[in-house]
Design a protein around this motif. Structure first.
Motif, PDB file in Angstrom:
ATOM      1  N   THR A  85     -12.249  -0.191   4.791  1.00 18.66           N
ATOM      2  CA  THR A  85     -11.912  -0.992   5.976  1.00 18.66           C
ATOM      3  C   THR A  85     -10.659  -0.436   6.649  1.00 18.66           C
ATOM      4  O   THR A  85     -10.643  -0.185   7.856  1.00 18.66           O
ATOM      5  CB  THR A  85     -11.682  -2.470   5.577  1.00 18.66           C
ATOM      6  OG1 THR A  85     -12.782  -2.876   4.754  1.00 18.66           O
ATOM      7  CG2 THR A  85     -11.576  -3.368   6.781  1.00 18.66           C
ATOM      8  N   TYR A  94       0.894  -1.165   0.000  1.00 17.40           N
ATOM      9  CA  TYR A  94       0.000   0.000   0.000  1.00 17.40           C
ATOM     10  C   TYR A  94       0.934   1.218   0.000  1.00 17.40           C
ATOM     11  O   TYR A  94       1.571   1.494   1.011  1.00 17.40           O
ATOM     12  CB  TYR A  94      -0.834   0.084   1.274  1.00 17.40           C
ATOM     13  CG  TYR A  94      -1.944  -0.926   1.444  1.00 17.40           C
ATOM     14  CD1 TYR A  94      -2.039  -2.070   0.652  1.00 17.40           C
ATOM     15  CD2 TYR A  94      -2.926  -0.734   2.418  1.00 17.40           C
ATOM     16  CE1 TYR A  94      -3.056  -2.983   0.837  1.00 17.40           C
ATOM     17  CE2 TYR A  94      -3.950  -1.638   2.598  1.00 17.40           C
ATOM     18  CZ  TYR A  94      -4.004  -2.766   1.818  1.00 17.40           C
ATOM     19  OH  TYR A  94      -5.011  -3.672   2.014  1.00 17.40           O
ATOM     20  N   GLY A 146     -14.529  -1.210  -1.706  1.00 22.02           N
ATOM     21  CA  GLY A 146     -13.647  -0.991  -2.847  1.00 22.02           C
ATOM     22  C   GLY A 146     -12.911   0.333  -2.779  1.00 22.02           C
ATOM     23  O   GLY A 146     -11.987   0.575  -3.541  1.00 22.02           O
ATOM     24  N   GLY A 176     -11.361   1.295  -0.062  1.00 23.22           N
ATOM     25  CA  GLY A 176     -10.354   1.196   0.995  1.00 23.22           C
ATOM     26  C   GLY A 176     -10.935   1.583   2.353  1.00 23.22           C
ATOM     27  O   GLY A 176     -10.224   1.959   3.276  1.00 23.22           O
TER      28      GLY A 176
HETATM   29  P1  AMP Z   1     -12.329  -2.081   1.050  1.00 24.47           P
HETATM   30  O1  AMP Z   1     -12.961  -0.879   0.428  1.00 24.47           O
HETATM   31  O2  AMP Z   1     -12.011  -1.888   2.469  1.00 24.47           O
HETATM   32  O3  AMP Z   1     -13.158  -3.328   0.797  1.00 24.47           O
HETATM   33  O4  AMP Z   1     -10.894  -2.317   0.325  1.00 24.47           O
HETATM   34  C1  AMP Z   1     -10.776  -2.683  -1.002  1.00 24.47           C
HETATM   35  C2  AMP Z   1      -9.431  -3.312  -1.345  1.00 24.47           C
HETATM   36  O5  AMP Z   1      -8.426  -2.326  -1.449  1.00 24.47           O
HETATM   37  C3  AMP Z   1      -8.914  -4.344  -0.359  1.00 24.47           C
HETATM   38  O6  AMP Z   1      -8.494  -5.462  -1.106  1.00 24.47           O
HETATM   39  C4  AMP Z   1      -7.730  -3.667   0.318  1.00 24.47           C
HETATM   40  O7  AMP Z   1      -6.757  -4.633   0.647  1.00 24.47           O
HETATM   41  C5  AMP Z   1      -7.241  -2.722  -0.748  1.00 24.47           C
HETATM   42  N1  AMP Z   1      -6.646  -1.456  -0.233  1.00 24.47           N
HETATM   43  C6  AMP Z   1      -7.123  -0.701   0.779  1.00 24.47           C
HETATM   44  N2  AMP Z   1      -6.368   0.406   0.952  1.00 24.47           N
HETATM   45  C7  AMP Z   1      -5.403   0.369   0.006  1.00 24.47           C
HETATM   46  C8  AMP Z   1      -4.314   1.240  -0.339  1.00 24.47           C
HETATM   47  N3  AMP Z   1      -4.098   2.380   0.317  1.00 24.47           N
HETATM   48  N4  AMP Z   1      -3.513   0.872  -1.356  1.00 24.47           N
HETATM   49  C9  AMP Z   1      -3.759  -0.294  -2.035  1.00 24.47           C
HETATM   50  N5  AMP Z   1      -4.764  -1.156  -1.764  1.00 24.47           N
HETATM   51  C10 AMP Z   1      -5.579  -0.837  -0.758  1.00 24.47           C
END
Ligand code: AMP
Length: 399
Positions: free
Chosen positions: A52, A21, A48, A50
């Motif tokens: 979480t 990340y 999607g 990020g």
């Molecule tokens: P979420 O919206 O929490 O479901 O996250 C979506 C996806 O993005 C998950 O697979 C995370 O592992 C990934 N993710 C979250 N933050 C980042 C970041 N800053 N850079 C790259 N990938 C990320």
């Protein structure tokens, strides 16, 4: 902007670097400093974006900072942060993120959900859990059995609040909130802030900072959407055709019923396409195995009912298919949020029969635009699906 500039300390930043990340997403930039400051938050952010990490990272930071000042002592049954999620899949996924981001911290976490033995979960609580990620039903069960104690709770997160309400968890949520100490930090995340979500937020959270990334197109994942109109009886043939003709490598296929899921898997198999299905009729162990196989690429086509698919996080997922359109426009938004995650591009394809016309109107009205239609001459349509009226209001919402 690096994560360290947001106020996160090196054990967390190092874990993020290992996960590659490099830059915080928009919701992370907005939420992390506010959560660190101790304020309550209501955030509109889809899966999607990020989201979480946007609440997990600052919570880890806060909990470990307090931890440093004190002697670490086991606090059996006494949890410090509670994250409520609508489904067990999401609970597992959020807990897995906590474990990844917090791997260099001395904090414990646990995912707690129904459909599995209660004994081992109780035992884990006795050993001591700092961050509990739970679905409402099992958590209430545990509180009735006095297996969990909230008197040292510092933070409470409602994740995917709109989905929780859709799934009818409102009474359970209220009962849980009644048991929490009044001095606590509250965070509410929801793909959409509907009137019902706002009412829930008003009852439970005072003086919250409101954040939103929904309308910020820069942070929206790129999702190409198109649909094919089709006669109901031709749907499985059309899907097989698209998979073969367009050489799809992988797809998560949403379907309405569990019987439909099993039938579609066998129809695809008859045409030489190997698929699997997850739905409420399959055991937790089987669902977990199938999900793991889908994530690792052993299974390329996964047919899932809406509820079973909720919370699935597959980093590389490039395509979702609405074999059946969902009844609610918000569900469509959630589903397409399964693809095009964290800035990657994705495709959402819908197969639309005439019976789905009303749902299509509601979805396109919610999107504010018509979805591109593709025509395949191999599949002429007898029952034509008219073009939607964009100011469509569902019957039950008409004034
Ligand atoms: P979420 O919206 O929490 O479901 O996250 C979506 C996806 O993005 C998950 O697979 C995370 O592992 C990934 N993710 C979250 N933050 C980042 C970041 N800053 N850079 C790259 N990938 C990320």
């Amino acid at each position: 902007m690096p994560f360290s500039r947001l106020g996160l300390s090196s054990p967390i930043v190092n874990a993020l670097t290992e996960l590659e990340y490099t830059t915080p997403t928009e919701i992370q930039k907005q939420a992390i400093p506010v959560v660190l400051s101790g304020k309550n938050v209501i955030a509109a952010a889809q899966t999607g974006t990020g989201k979480t990490a946007s609440f997990v990272l600052p919570l880890l930071e806060k909990l470990c900072a307090i931890e440093k000042d004190e002697e670490r002592k086991l606090r059996g049954k006494r949890i410090r942060a509670l994250i409520l999620t609508p489904t067990r899949e999401l609970a597992m996924q959020v807990e897995a993120s906590i474990a990844q981001y917090g791997k260099y911290l001395n904090l414990t976490s646990m995912a707690m959900y129904g459909g599995t033995e209660i004994g081992p979960q109780k035992q884990q609580l006795i050993w001591g859990v700092d961050i509990l990620v739970a679905t409402p039903g099992r958590l209430l069960d545990m509180t009735h059995q006095r297996a969990v104690n909230f008197d040292q709770l510092e933070a409470f997160v409602l994740d995917e609040a709109d989905r929780m309400l859709d799934m009818g968890f409102i009474d359970d949520i209220n009962k849980i909130i009644e048991r929490l100490p009044s001095q606590r930090q509250n965070l509410l995340f929801s793909a959409t802030i509907s009137n019902d979500v706002r009412a829930l937020a008003k009852r439970t959270i005072s003086h919250a900072e409101e954040l939103s990334v929904v309308k910020n197109s820069a942070s929206k994942p790129k999702i190409e959407q198109w649909l094919v109109t089709v006669d109901k009886t031709n749907k499985s043939a059309l899907l097989s055709f698209l998979i073969k003709e367009q050489q799809w490598q992988q797809a998560l296929i949403f379907i309405e019923t569990k019987h439909g899921a099993a039938k579609l898997v066998s129809q695809l198999e008859k045409r030489g396409i190997k698929a699997e299905s997850i739905h409420s009729g399959r055991t937790q162990t089987v669902r977990e195995q199938i999900l793991a196989d889908f994530k690792s690429g052993k299974i390329n086509f996964l047919v899932a009912t809406g509820i079973a698919a909720r919370g699935i996080d597959i980093g590389e997922l490039s395509r979702v298919v609405n074999y059946d359109l969902p009844d609610k426009a918000d569900d469509y938004i959630h589903r397409i949020g399964r693809t095009g995650r964290a800035g990657q591009s994705g495709v959402a394809v819908s197969l639309v029969a005439k019976d789905n016309f009303r749902n299509l109107c509601a979805i396109e009205s919610r999107l504010g635009h018509i979805i591109e239609r593709k025509v395949f001459e191999e599949f002429p349509v007898k029952k034509v699906v008219p073009v939607s009226i964009l100011n469509y209001v569902p019957k039950n919402k008409r004034p």
